[in-house]
Design an enzyme around this catalytic site. Structure first.
Site, PDB file in Angstrom:
ATOM      1  N   ASP A 116       0.867  -1.181   0.000  1.00 44.24           N
ATOM      2  CA  ASP A 116       0.000   0.000   0.000  1.00 44.24           C
ATOM      3  C   ASP A 116       0.900   1.227   0.000  1.00 44.24           C
ATOM      4  OD1 ASP A 116      -3.328   0.025   1.103  1.00 44.24           O
ATOM      5  OD2 ASP A 116      -2.242   1.819   0.421  1.00 44.24           O
ATOM      6  N   ARG A 155       1.413   3.477   2.167  1.00 37.72           N
ATOM      7  CA  ARG A 155       2.213   3.598   3.396  1.00 37.72           C
ATOM      8  C   ARG A 155       1.653   2.634   4.420  1.00 37.72           C
ATOM      9  NH1 ARG A 155      -1.059   7.853   2.921  1.00 37.72           N
ATOM     10  NH2 ARG A 155       0.497   9.073   1.774  1.00 37.72           N
ATOM     11  N   TYR A 184     -15.322   7.994 -11.324  1.00 36.46           N
ATOM     12  CA  TYR A 184     -15.022   6.632 -10.854  1.00 36.46           C
ATOM     13  C   TYR A 184     -15.564   5.599 -11.850  1.00 36.46           C
ATOM     14  CZ  TYR A 184     -15.442   2.524  -7.768  1.00 36.46           C
ATOM     15  OH  TYR A 184     -15.366   1.263  -7.215  1.00 36.46           O
ATOM     16  N   LYS A 187     -13.770   2.855 -14.251  1.00 30.55           N
ATOM     17  CA  LYS A 187     -14.103   1.420 -14.149  1.00 30.55           C
ATOM     18  C   LYS A 187     -14.380   0.836 -15.545  1.00 30.55           C
ATOM     19  CE  LYS A 187     -13.121   0.788 -10.109  1.00 30.55           C
ATOM     20  NZ  LYS A 187     -12.062  -0.164  -9.747  1.00 30.55           N
TER      21      LYS A 187
HETATM   22  C1  VAH Z   1     -18.440   2.993  -3.930  1.00 28.57           C
HETATM   23  N1  VAH Z   1     -18.290   0.966  -2.566  1.00 28.57           N
HETATM   24  O1  VAH Z   1     -19.448   3.256  -3.313  1.00 28.57           O
HETATM   25  C2  VAH Z   1     -17.897   1.564  -3.850  1.00 28.57           C
HETATM   26  C3  VAH Z   1     -18.463   0.719  -4.955  1.00 28.57           C
HETATM   27  C4  VAH Z   1     -20.565  -0.052  -6.007  1.00 28.57           C
HETATM   28  C5  VAH Z   1     -19.967   0.877  -5.070  1.00 28.57           C
HETATM   29  O2  VAH Z   1     -17.846   0.972  -6.161  1.00 28.57           O
HETATM   30  O3  VAH Z   1     -17.875   3.796  -4.625  1.00 28.57           O
END
Ligand code: VAH
Length: 316
Positions: A32, A34, A140, A144
């Site tokens: 990781d 740290r 995010y 992905k």
């Molecule tokens: C989030 N727990 O909330 C993560 C996940 C499906 C959710 O990717 O970002």
């Protein structure tokens, strides 16, 4: 030998211990950014400080420990990613690219998770298919989908053995999640025990796929060991176990803590993220291709979570 990146995070801190039980402590190297003092992961086997944006550090650990399998978990989650989209892109894509390049050069396999966040508002929401439209509206989610495509590319173009699952919200008692949208389903158990009440940042009626961590760990180990000739898909498999909304988990908790009080203090940012995600996933491909099958449902998860948290928090 297996190298786990993000080994001190919500999934990593439990997956590292789980894999060490299967393969032996010396054969699972935790890494990781740290060290986190007091982490069980640090006591029970080898650890390397690795910044996944520094490919030399990854390559060094792979060579030093003779690694042939990388489990890449280091990433920013959805809510953190929306607050720092540039950092989310850099870490999530830069880290994954470095891991895939090293895997290509050194002949390592790669497991890295995707998420229900890889789907967007115009994806079919109920029983979301394995192969369907993926136009996520969060950074995010963009990382992905791009990560899924990059992993499939490295498999097709360079023969790298890449595999992944699309995780739902994960619920666990060892390590808190770091900045996710589904985190309410973890915090509610802590607050129910410590305060007798919880103010949910996700609105009543918001269905999302969720999974208890023991099922998630089992899924990763099963897919890593799966017969590659049976895999029609690779990055990434829908897996599902339960779909619920905040009022459902509150009602389940009230069965055990009758005085528990649920309220709502909705966070518009995380609510918008949750609203863009599916209500439930179709995980038939994972069931057919590598025998995926969850053990826990909302009832049995709640019994276990409350018991384990009472112990962890030294409550009666
Ligand atoms: C989030 N727990 O909330 C993560 C996940 C499906 C959710 O990717 O970002």
């Amino acid at each position: 030998k297996i190298l786990v990146t993000g080994a001190l995070g919500q999934i990593g801190s439990e997956l590292t211990m789980y894999l060490r039980k299967i393969y032996g402590s010396e054969n699972v190297i935790a890494s990781d950014l740290r060290k986190v003092e007091g982490s069980k992961v640090l006591e029970a086997g080898p650890f390397e400080s690795i910044n996944v944006l520094d490919s030399q550090q990854i390559a060094g650990a792979v060579t030093k420990h003779n690694v042939n399998s990388i489990v890449h978990l280091a990433a920013l989650l959805s809510a953190t990613g929306e607050a720092n989209p540039a950092m989310a892109w850099n870490v999530n894509m830069g880290g994954l690219f470095n891991v895939l390049e090293i895997a290509r050069e050194k002949g390592c396999s790669v497991f890295t998770p995707s998420s229900i966040a890889a789907f967007g508002p115009d994806t079919p929401k109920v029983k979301t298919p394995q192969d369907t439209l993926q136009r996520p509206t969060t950074m995010y989610g963009v990382t992905k989908v791009a990560g899924e495509l990059l992993c499939d590319y490295y498999h097709k173009k360079f023969g790298v053995d890449t595999r992944g699952v699309r995780f739902p919200g994960l619920i666990s008692y060892e390590t808190l999640p770091g900045g996710g949208t589904t985190d309410y389903a973890v915090h509610i158990y802590y607050d129910a025990l410590q305060k007798g009440k919880y103010a949910s940042f996700i609105a009543e009626g918001t269905l999302m796929d969720m999974m208890y961590m023991p099922d998630a760990l089992h899924a990763i180990a099963s897919l890593i060991e799966a017969d590659p000739s049976k895999l029609k898909h690779r990055n990434a498999f829908n897996i599902a176990s339960m779909s619920f909304a905040p009022e459902h988990i509150a009602a389940e908790i009230k069965k055990h803590i009758p005085e528990f009080e649920m309220s709502y203090d909705v966070d518009p940012i995380r609510q918008a993220i949750a609203d863009s995600w599916p209500d439930s996933l179709d995980d038939s491909a994972a069931r057919e291709e590598w025998g995926w099958k969850p053990e826990y449902d909302l009832d049995s998860m709640t019994v276990d979570m409350l018991a384990k948290l009472r112990e962890k928090l030294n409550l009666k």
